[in-house]
Scaffold this motif. Sequence first.
Motif, PDB file in Angstrom:
ATOM      1  N   ILE A   1      36.704  36.501  43.965  1.00  0.00           N
ATOM      2  CA  ILE A   1      36.735  36.788  42.530  1.00  0.00           C
ATOM      3  C   ILE A   1      37.810  37.840  42.320  1.00  0.00           C
ATOM      4  O   ILE A   1      37.785  38.905  42.944  1.00  0.00           O
ATOM      5  N   MET A   2      38.759  37.515  41.446  1.00  0.00           N
ATOM      6  CA  MET A   2      39.858  38.434  41.144  1.00  0.00           C
ATOM      7  C   MET A   2      39.752  38.813  39.671  1.00  0.00           C
ATOM      8  O   MET A   2      39.796  37.944  38.802  1.00  0.00           O
ATOM      9  N   ASP A   3      39.605  40.096  39.415  1.00  0.00           N
ATOM     10  CA  ASP A   3      39.497  40.597  38.047  1.00  0.00           C
ATOM     11  C   ASP A   3      40.748  41.408  37.743  1.00  0.00           C
ATOM     12  O   ASP A   3      40.846  42.581  38.082  1.00  0.00           O
ATOM     13  N   PHE A   4      41.711  40.762  37.119  1.00  0.00           N
ATOM     14  CA  PHE A   4      42.949  41.411  36.692  1.00  0.00           C
ATOM     15  C   PHE A   4      42.986  41.494  35.171  1.00  0.00           C
ATOM     16  O   PHE A   4      44.043  41.514  34.555  1.00  0.00           O
ATOM     17  N   SER A   5      41.807  41.538  34.548  1.00  0.00           N
ATOM     18  CA  SER A   5      41.717  41.525  33.091  1.00  0.00           C
ATOM     19  C   SER A   5      42.421  42.720  32.455  1.00  0.00           C
ATOM     20  O   SER A   5      42.942  42.600  31.339  1.00  0.00           O
ATOM     21  N   SER A   6      42.488  43.843  33.126  1.00  0.00           N
ATOM     22  CA  SER A   6      43.175  45.005  32.548  1.00  0.00           C
ATOM     23  C   SER A   6      44.684  44.777  32.462  1.00  0.00           C
ATOM     24  O   SER A   6      45.375  45.442  31.703  1.00  0.00           O
ATOM     25  N   TRP A   7      45.189  43.819  33.224  1.00  0.00           N
ATOM     26  CA  TRP A   7      46.616  43.469  33.197  1.00  0.00           C
ATOM     27  C   TRP A   7      46.857  42.235  32.333  1.00  0.00           C
ATOM     28  O   TRP A   7      47.725  42.225  31.478  1.00  0.00           O
ATOM     29  N   SER A   8      46.053  41.202  32.557  1.00  0.00           N
ATOM     30  CA  SER A   8      46.327  39.907  31.935  1.00  0.00           C
ATOM     31  C   SER A   8      45.513  39.632  30.677  1.00  0.00           C
ATOM     32  O   SER A   8      45.875  38.758  29.895  1.00  0.00           O
ATOM     33  N   GLY A   9      44.387  40.321  30.528  1.00  0.00           N
ATOM     34  CA  GLY A   9      43.497  40.018  29.421  1.00  0.00           C
ATOM     35  C   GLY A   9      42.581  38.847  29.707  1.00  0.00           C
ATOM     36  O   GLY A   9      41.681  38.542  28.920  1.00  0.00           O
ATOM     37  N   GLN A  10      42.782  38.174  30.837  1.00  0.00           N
ATOM     38  CA  GLN A  10      41.952  37.032  31.222  1.00  0.00           C
ATOM     39  C   GLN A  10      40.726  37.527  31.979  1.00  0.00           C
ATOM     40  O   GLN A  10      40.830  38.441  32.795  1.00  0.00           O
ATOM     41  N   PRO A  11      39.563  36.920  31.740  1.00  0.00           N
ATOM     42  CA  PRO A  11      38.354  37.374  32.439  1.00  0.00           C
ATOM     43  C   PRO A  11      38.406  37.056  33.932  1.00  0.00           C
ATOM     44  O   PRO A  11      39.146  36.166  34.372  1.00  0.00           O
TER      45      PRO A  11
END
Length: 154
Positions: free
Chosen positions: A40-50
């Motif tokens: 699980i990769m959470d890059f939401s702070s960069w991409s806005g994607q969940p």
Amino acid sequence: MTPKNLADRAQITDHVLKYATGIDRHRWDLYRSIFADEIIMDFSSWSGQPAAPMAADDWVAGVRATLEPFDATQHVLTNFVIEVDSDAATCTCYMAAHHHLVTGDVREMHSIGGYYVHQLKREGDGWLIHHTQLNVTWEMGDRALFEQAALRTT
């Protein structure tokens, strides 16, 4: 700290540093080796994607396609805080990522900084990352460099 805790800490630090080394040296086999098969990769702070579960092979292919077209990248990881609980561990570390693109005489850079939180599990004699959260706290430069870099592969 016990000798086992110190050994785990050293092993996890070395393992997480392969994250940056694999990317910056285009050692995609090394980069892939740090992850479990499903992550699980959470890059939401960069991409806005969940955050989303995915195959590690797909993640590595996406990172490769995004970053390999740059003339240089440098990912710096530091200030490791590691908590081990039996066969599970959390590694939090500061990060700075610099992305360089040269077009003719123009040299441009985009940088981000913040911290990663990696969740690892002991697998055999080592550790594998199962979950990563990127927390971007600052950004400098033009994000359009990523689009410009992507045009180099088309």
